[in-house]
Design an enzyme around this catalytic site. Structure first.
Site, PDB file in Angstrom:
ATOM      1  N   GLY A 133      40.238  38.357  34.504  1.00 24.40           N
ATOM      2  CA  GLY A 133      39.204  37.615  35.380  1.00 24.40           C
ATOM      3  C   GLY A 133      38.504  36.522  34.310  1.00 24.40           C
ATOM      4  CB  SER A 134      35.017  35.725  34.614  1.00 25.36           C
ATOM      5  OG  SER A 134      34.293  34.749  34.063  1.00 25.36           O
ATOM      6  CB  CYS A 135      36.168  32.569  30.414  1.00 26.64           C
ATOM      7  SG  CYS A 135      38.038  31.880  30.658  1.00 26.64           S
TER       8      CYS A 135
END
Length: 595
Positions: A72-74
């Site tokens: 998922g997200s950075c």
């Protein structure tokens, strides 16, 4: 084994690669499923809030965490930093494979704030052995894993990295510019940034650095005081970007947040964070869809983007070249103009290692809800592999469809890109995406097999009413705003349903010039710029027992944990119909019903 560890009895259970050194003891919390820290872990409490994850509801505080990797997200690196600074994080992390985003968060905590925990990568067999120790007490030290608490002598081991001059120890080939950056000739902020770049290069086993043409910074999202301290410290040290740099969505709508009732302390902190990056020379684009800007990169451009959906889109749809850069590494690259030569920057690392063949699509009629569900399903099949998807040519997905696919894919996969034969620029043929002489595994997917993913993303019951339609995660394009205006034309919105669209300032300006904003506002649509749904909370999203409806697979995944609300996923047309009716008319779209 070090002399001190050699004297420990019994011997260690196993040994891994310590990417951040140190020692820790605690009860193990383990899962075979990857975890996104952004949207999956509350940075203030350390509790897992991803309602789709096996560890949902468990606290990471004071535990030793074992997961295969992140996903998922950075922004997971930002959450990791907050957890370490407020003492709510795990005592150590064990991975099955090299993990960039979460490890970088630990490295930044160490470099900037003197706080760190051990980070160790195990081989597959040893990781499986560790999983079996879930909820038992273990100790880690210098990369070794012991299945019990050990004497205090273990904790006399040297803890974490020293500030050894990296120019003397690094295996990265350094140019004259690199050495000048390390020695502080470009300023103290650039020197600190270069240490971060080189430590990540060592993790990635990159042996040289490359210049990039642009950077997109995701670290401007306010995850807590740590993210603000990091940016303001670099700014105070005189940091100035050396390459064109754009900014991701921030945590508030800069022009409207006070009128929206956002908490003053939060709004001011988010504004200060954005200002710090602007003061360092970044453009206030404030969008999670930088590929919609006039500065979007071209095929083959070497760039450094953070924000998971943007990275996947840039690599896959534009054919630009970027790793899935963690928050904080993005600004470090912008301040130095130098990036590790690894990952998708290199041809061989862009090739597919999994074939996904979608069957029976020749006469299939789909709506736009098909693509986020397909992306979510492919992401679950390719959790850390680059897939090539075959069978979509006849459907001819447009760029908004590919945006929706990529965002959902990036939510559950750590892979930085995908290929679609006949659609994406590096996949003219399936052979063009695969390393010669290799035979990647092939998975056949029937459309009816997408039904479980649809059910997973639709957490609301059929009986629940809807009081919010959430659109624009990732940010809406001008084309999507035009389509929304067409769908709303001549319709009447239900009084109890709010319809909100997030988009960039640039897109909002174009839509305003075209008369679309005024037209949609008459229907009852509210526009929010600068921020995006994964950052929006109360009071914009009020507490309610009613459901939220979205056309975003990404937000349907993260939303339940972020808001505590149930979600419906649907096409844009179904969202408009629901806005007029107050609840969805049908549970399944026709493309699922027909199969």
């Amino acid at each position: 084994m070090t002399p001190l560890l050699a004297s420990v009895s019994p011997p260690p259970l196993c040994h891994g690669v310590p990417h951040v050194k140190g020692t820790a003891s605690g009860r193990l919390i383990a899962s075979h499923v990857e975890l996104s820290f952004w949207g999956g872990v509350d940075p203030q409490t350390g509790r897992v809030i991803d309602q789709h994850h096996p560890l949902n509801g468990h606290s990471l505080e004071g535990r030793i965490l074992a997961i295969p990797g992140g996903r998922g997200s950075c922004s997971g690196s930002g959450v990791m930093l907050e957890l370490l600074l407020n003492n709510r994080g795990p005592k150590a992390i064990l991975f099955e494979r090299r993990e960039d985003i979460l490890t970088l968060g630990v490295m930044v905590a160490e470099e900037m704030f003197g706080r760190a925990i051990p980070v160790i990568t195990l081989n597959a067999d040893d990781f499986q052995r560790v999983l079996e120790l879930h909820d038992t007490y273990i100790t880690v030290g210098d990369g070794y894993i012991f299945d019990k608490e050990l004497p205090g002598t273990l904790h006399e081991l040297p803890d974490c990295h020293s500030k050894t001059p990296l120019a003397l120890t690094t295996k990265v080939q350094l140019s004259d510019v690199d050495r000048a950056l390390i020695q502080g000739e470009y300023g103290e902020a650039a020197r600190v940034a270069m240490r971060i770049v080189l430590r990540m290069s060592e993790l990635l086993e990159a042996r040289e650095l490359i210049p990039v043409t642009q950077v997109h910074v995701d670290g401007c999202i306010y995850t807590g005081p740590g993210s603000l301290m990091f940016a303001e410290r670099l700014c105070d040290l005189g940091g100035q970007v050396l390459v064109p740099t754009t900014l991701n969505s921030i945590s508030v709508d800069q022009k409207r947040w006070r009128a929206q009732g956002v908490d003053v302390a939060f709004g001011e902190a988010a504004n200060r964070l954005a200002k710090a990056y602007i003061d360092m020379g970044a453009r206030p684009t404030f969008t999670c869809s930088p590929y919609q800007l006039d500065s979007a990169p071209k095929l083959g451009d070497q760039i450094a983007w953070a924000e998971s959906n943007a990275v996947v889109y840039a690599n896959s749809v534009l054919g630009a070249r970027t790793m899935k850069y963690p928050d904080f590494l993005d600004i470090a690259i912008a301040l130095t103009g130098r990036a590790p030569k690894g990952g998708p920057h290199i041809d061989t690392n862009r090739q597919a290692t999994l074939i996904v063949r979608l069957l029976d699509t020749e006469n299939l009629h789909v709506d736009d809800s098909f693509y986020p569900v397909l992306g979510y399903h492919v992401g679950t099949l390719a959790t850390n592999q680059i897939p090539v998807i075959v069978g979509l040519e006849s459907l001819a997905p447009n760029r908004d469809d590919l945006k929706a696919f990529g965002a959902a894919f990036a939510t559950v996969s750590s892979a930085p890109m995908f290929h679609m034969v006949g659609i994406t620029p590096e996949a003219k043929t399936i052979e063009a995406t695969i390393r010669p002489g290799t035979h990647p595994p092939c998975l056949d997917v029937k459309v009816e097999e997408l039904t479980p993913c649809w059910d997973t993303l639709n957490t609301a019951s059929d009986a629940q009413t809807v009081d919010l339609i959430s659109l624009g995660n990732p940010h809406f394009s001008l084309r999507e705003i035009r389509r929304l205006a067409t769908l709303c034309q001549g319709r009447t919105k239900c009084e109890g349903v709010a319809v909100m669209v997030t988009c960039s300032r640039a897109t909002y300006g174009l839509a305003d010039q075209a008369g679309l904003i005024q037209e949609l506002e008459r229907f009852g649509v509210r526009f929010i710029t600068d921020t995006c749904w994964c950052m929006i909370a109360e009071p914009i999203i009020p507490r309610s027992l009613n459901a939220i409806m979205t056309n975003s697979g990404k937000y349907a995944h993260y939303g339940p944990g972020l808001t505590g609300r149930k979600f419906y996923l649907g096409s844009l047309a179904r969202c408009v119909e629901t806005a007029c009716q107050g609840r969805p008319v049908d549970h399944y779209p026709s493309w699922i019903k027909k199969m």
